[in-house]
Design an enzyme around this catalytic site. Sequence first.
Site, PDB file in Angstrom:
ATOM      1  CG  HIS A 148      -1.885  -4.045   5.124  1.00 50.87           C
ATOM      2  ND1 HIS A 148      -3.015  -3.456   4.610  1.00 50.87           N
ATOM      3  CD2 HIS A 148      -1.150  -3.040   5.641  1.00 50.87           C
ATOM      4  CE1 HIS A 148      -2.954  -2.154   4.798  1.00 50.87           C
ATOM      5  NE2 HIS A 148      -1.822  -1.873   5.432  1.00 50.87           N
ATOM      6  CG  ASP A 178      -5.948  -4.905   3.758  1.00 47.04           C
ATOM      7  OD1 ASP A 178      -5.401  -5.759   4.471  1.00 47.04           O
ATOM      8  OD2 ASP A 178      -5.478  -3.770   3.590  1.00 47.04           O
ATOM      9  N   GLY A 260       1.399   3.706   8.875  1.00 44.22           N
ATOM     10  CA  GLY A 260       0.918   3.744  10.251  1.00 44.22           C
ATOM     11  C   GLY A 260      -0.547   4.117  10.351  1.00 44.22           C
ATOM     12  CB  SER A 262      -3.004   0.724   7.272  1.00 50.19           C
ATOM     13  OG  SER A 262      -2.906   0.908   5.898  1.00 50.19           O
ATOM     14  CB  VAL A 322     -16.655 -16.779 -14.750  1.00 50.10           C
ATOM     15  CG1 VAL A 322     -17.660 -17.841 -15.148  1.00 50.10           C
ATOM     16  CG2 VAL A 322     -17.295 -15.763 -13.817  1.00 50.10           C
TER      17      VAL A 322
END
Length: 422
Positions: A148, A178, A260, A262, A322
């Site tokens: 992200h 991510d 900031g 991340s 599933v």
Amino acid sequence: MTEDSNQEKKQNTINDQGTNDHHNHGGRLLVTILLAGILGGGITAGAGYLYLQTNGSTNGPTFSSLSGRKTIQAPVISGKTNASKVYNNLKGAVVSVLNQQRNSSSSADSFFASSSSSSGNSLQTVSEGSGVIYRSADAAAYIVTNRHVVAGANRLQVVLYDGTRVTAKLIGSDAMTDLAVLQIPNSSVKSVAQFGNSNQIQTGQTVLAIGSPLGTDYASSVTQGIVSAPKRLVSNTSEDGKTNYGDSVAIQTDAAINPGNSGGPLVNTAGQVIGINSQKLTQTTSGESVEGMGFAIPSNTVVDIVNKLVRDGKVTRPALGVQVVDLSEVSTDDRQNRLKLPNSVKGGIVIAGFSDSKSPAKKAGMKRYDVIVAVNGKRVSDLADMRDIIYKMVVGDSVRIRFYRGADQKTVTVKMSESLKE
């Protein structure tokens, strides 16, 4: 499994805390809950204790008399704490990541923007995150960060510890975990981080978080905390609020992280990266503020994913086709009256539906409300157990599934001919 699973959301929301978005600090939403979903990726974590004792000598407190009063002189400390050593050894490997996008409108910020084309469009930094250099070889250095942080970028720039700015190439990214990998020239790289074994983590271990909270103005900031929980299930939810990938396992920590942070590392006492900071819980849906609940992607997950991204540019995962819910989320009445399970069955995952008529599990004869308890002879207590087993395999592999249909225990072989779609 399928993207169309309907998930009931708990009353807690989690915000991405990696990007210092100049326009919106909200980020995407996540929920900490075990619910029906698509089998998603995730693993565990590890660290070592971080002691804050000093290395070197200390002079004990001294007493003197002044007007009949005793005064105490603070001890003089020489040497550095272990925390300082960890930080100093690793700080050169931690970078800021700038997400730059085209903006054709003029503004005061355009003075600092770089021209992107003859059309007059410019590139402007719309958000900032962190990253860590984990490899340097053959004139290139590789950086792991959050997906992200780099999403939607027309250009990515990396700011090294000494302030050097370089343009980065996106090698690949993975929405489920991510994670993303960037490549830069290694001519200015002087330090590389090492990964630790995330399976060794224990609750209460002290950790450091290093990154760029609120952007490059606060680059190379370090905070200290403990591991609040080594395995916390969090739901992966996209920016539009849709849950696509089911739950993944994260390290919960109270080390302060902010927009900031991340993509920056969570570090143990040995100076090893044991997680990549990704999200934090900020408030409940009722508006109650929450402090000290951050989440990091475990290093064992990181190592697996970055290797695949560098090799293939993407991650392809097998699927059973599933939709499932953890048995722990099913009420006692439903266990007895709807599932009709023996009392001895305490854990497992319940099939709530199928991706479509071509679902590998459905074609193998499995039905709604079957309760999976083992895969390839390994016990399955929840979705995390299933994911750990399934995603070590490849599309086309066959798995032997043991499950309950009512009180009857059955076994079936399923060929995973379907790939999980992002």
